[in-house]
Design an enzyme around this catalytic site. Structure first.
Site, PDB file in Angstrom:
ATOM      1  N   ALA A  69       0.811  -1.219   0.000  1.00  0.00           N
ATOM      2  CA  ALA A  69       0.000   0.000   0.000  1.00  0.00           C
ATOM      3  C   ALA A  69       0.843   1.266   0.000  1.00  0.00           C
ATOM      4  CB  ALA A  69      -0.938   0.001   1.196  1.00  0.00           C
ATOM      5  N   ASN A 149      -6.254   4.168  10.388  1.00  0.00           N
ATOM      6  CA  ASN A 149      -5.475   3.028  10.869  1.00  0.00           C
ATOM      7  C   ASN A 149      -5.169   3.087  12.357  1.00  0.00           C
ATOM      8  OD1 ASN A 149      -3.904   5.275   9.831  1.00  0.00           O
ATOM      9  ND2 ASN A 149      -2.099   4.103  10.415  1.00  0.00           N
ATOM     10  N   SER A 199      -3.310  -3.491   0.595  1.00  0.00           N
ATOM     11  CA  SER A 199      -2.103  -4.228   0.970  1.00  0.00           C
ATOM     12  C   SER A 199      -2.487  -5.649   1.355  1.00  0.00           C
ATOM     13  CB  SER A 199      -1.420  -3.542   2.158  1.00  0.00           C
ATOM     14  OG  SER A 199      -0.299  -4.283   2.582  1.00  0.00           O
ATOM     15  N   THR A 237       9.672  -6.792 -12.728  1.00  0.00           N
ATOM     16  CA  THR A 237       9.111  -8.142 -12.832  1.00  0.00           C
ATOM     17  C   THR A 237       8.125  -8.414 -11.703  1.00  0.00           C
ATOM     18  OG1 THR A 237      11.157  -8.913 -13.838  1.00  0.00           O
ATOM     19  CG2 THR A 237       9.704 -10.594 -12.911  1.00  0.00           C
ATOM     20  N   CYS A 323       3.819   1.937  11.248  1.00  0.00           N
ATOM     21  CA  CYS A 323       4.812   2.746  10.543  1.00  0.00           C
ATOM     22  C   CYS A 323       5.264   3.942  11.363  1.00  0.00           C
ATOM     23  CB  CYS A 323       4.254   3.214   9.195  1.00  0.00           C
ATOM     24  SG  CYS A 323       3.982   1.857   8.041  1.00  0.00           S
TER      25      CYS A 323
END
Length: 382
Positions: A69, A149, A199, A237, A323
């Site tokens: 996210a 959050n 996420s 990738t 975080c």
């Protein structure tokens, strides 16, 4: 030890782990290669994209895979601002967003964009009218989270999206959906969202996998260059095992969403009742909020002291968001809600998941009472 930090991350679902292990062993081709190995990986990626799209009721070609996210939010906000800067350089958000949104706005502000930081009320919410009143002729983007959050507050996303689409259709609307998906209905296209971030590891999927819904017709300036993967939005990738794992986690999460919300609401309400009866603790969450998050403050006590005391008593919770939890600063979210420094520095978050039962909540209740008994003598010395 009981883990009550599901808003930070979740244990991967056993079915997700088995699926990823099988693919890692057998399907290691590069999905961009044109030989058989690559084609088999490409087909897995195609099915994963379709599965993710079905879980949020959008088209497969509107799904852009990312590393999580944080990358999705950065791509949505900076990619839209850079792409549409000829229309204007005014963007709108709140001061209570996740750091990956908040700091993207700060960075754009440093680069010359003008930001309107909408104030929130004491519950942490903005209204649709506030958003509309902030719109200007040079506004290009509004970015809001579905569920906060830290506190679990739920913005009126559907109402805001409907008014933006009806009254200012050129203004893009980005929704950070990380804490909402799997806990309540998530229909970004029906809401009028142009961009929507998710996420995998918040819903029992793997870390390192996420997605960004990009409504058909919306263009973004890529933040990564070096390949044409992901419709040109994101070079690199694709990690096929993790993305297939995310698709499985999204399907499982969407299937059990109603049952999850019903069950955790009962547990959440009990936790809120307990906290409300303990002198010295202040609830920051409300019963109108998300079913899996309870946030409270212990004013006058450092949050990390309370956290480690609870850990010694067999319960794991968190301070602020994952975080920001290593920051010694008071919670930016609580300050924006009008709480004082003592309250904002003493915030703790309890978040629920699949495993929790009434017995677990009883254990938590006991630990909270024991924590207060141990820490009250220290209050004046902290």
């Amino acid at each position: 030890m009981k883990y009550f930090d599901y808003a930070a991350t979740t244990p991967p679902h056993p079915d997700v782990v088995r699926t990823m292990a099988e693919i890692m062993e057998a399907q290691y081709g590069n999905p961009s290669s044109i030989h058989g190995y690559g084609e088999r990986a490409h087909q897995l990626l195609r099915r994963a994209r379709a599965g993710c799209a079905a879980a949020i009721d959008v088209k497969p070609e509107e799904i852009v895979f990312t590393s999580g996210a944080t990358e999705s939010n950065n791509l949505a906000i900076k990619g839209a601002a850079l792409q549409y800067q000829s229309r204007g350089k005014h963007i709108i958000t709140t001061g209570t967003e996740h750091a990956s949104v908040y700091e993207s706005f700060v960075q754009l502000q440093q680069w010359g964009w003008e930001v309107t930081w909408l104030p929130v009320d004491s519950s942490g919410l903005v209204s649709a009218q506030q958003v509309m009143d902030a719109i200007r002729s040079d506004t290009v983007l509004v970015s809001l989270m579905h569920v906060n959050n830290e506190t679990g507050a739920i913005h009126p996303i559907a109402e805001i999206g409907a008014r933006l689409k009806r009254e200012t259709p050129k203004v893009l609307f980005h929704v950070d959906g990380v804490q909402g998906f799997g806990k309540m209905e998530a229909k970004p296209a029906a809401w009028g969202a142009d961009l929507y971030s998710l996420s995998a590891h918040k819903i029992r999927g793997p870390k390192g996998a996420g997605l960004l819904y990009v409504r058909s017709g919306v263009e973004l300036t890529p933040l990564l260059s070096g390949g044409s993967q992901e419709q040109g939005f994101r070079a690199g990738t694709e990690n096929v095992p993790l993305l297939v794992g995310m698709a499985k986690a999204m399907r499982l999460s969407a299937e059990r969403q109603a049952e999850f919300a019903q069950r955790t609401t009962i547990l959440r309400d009990r936790i809120m009742e307990v906290i409300d009866t303990i002198p010295g603790l202040v609830l920051n969450s409300h019963k109108e909020g998300a079913p899996h998050i309870v946030h409270f403050s212990y004013p006058g006590m450092k949050a990390e002291v309370a956290l480690h005391t609870l850990e010694q008593l067999g319960v794991t919770v968190s301070t602020q968001s994952a975080c920001s939890s290593r920051s010694a600063e008071p919670s930016r979210v609580l300050l924006a809600m009008g709480r004082d420094n003592a309250c904002a520095a003493g915030g703790l978050r309890i978040s629920l998941g699949d495993e929790h039962t009434e017995e677990d909540v009883a254990l938590l209740e006991q630990a909270l009472h024991q924590m207060m008994a141990q820490l009250r003598p220290l209050e004046r010395r902290m």
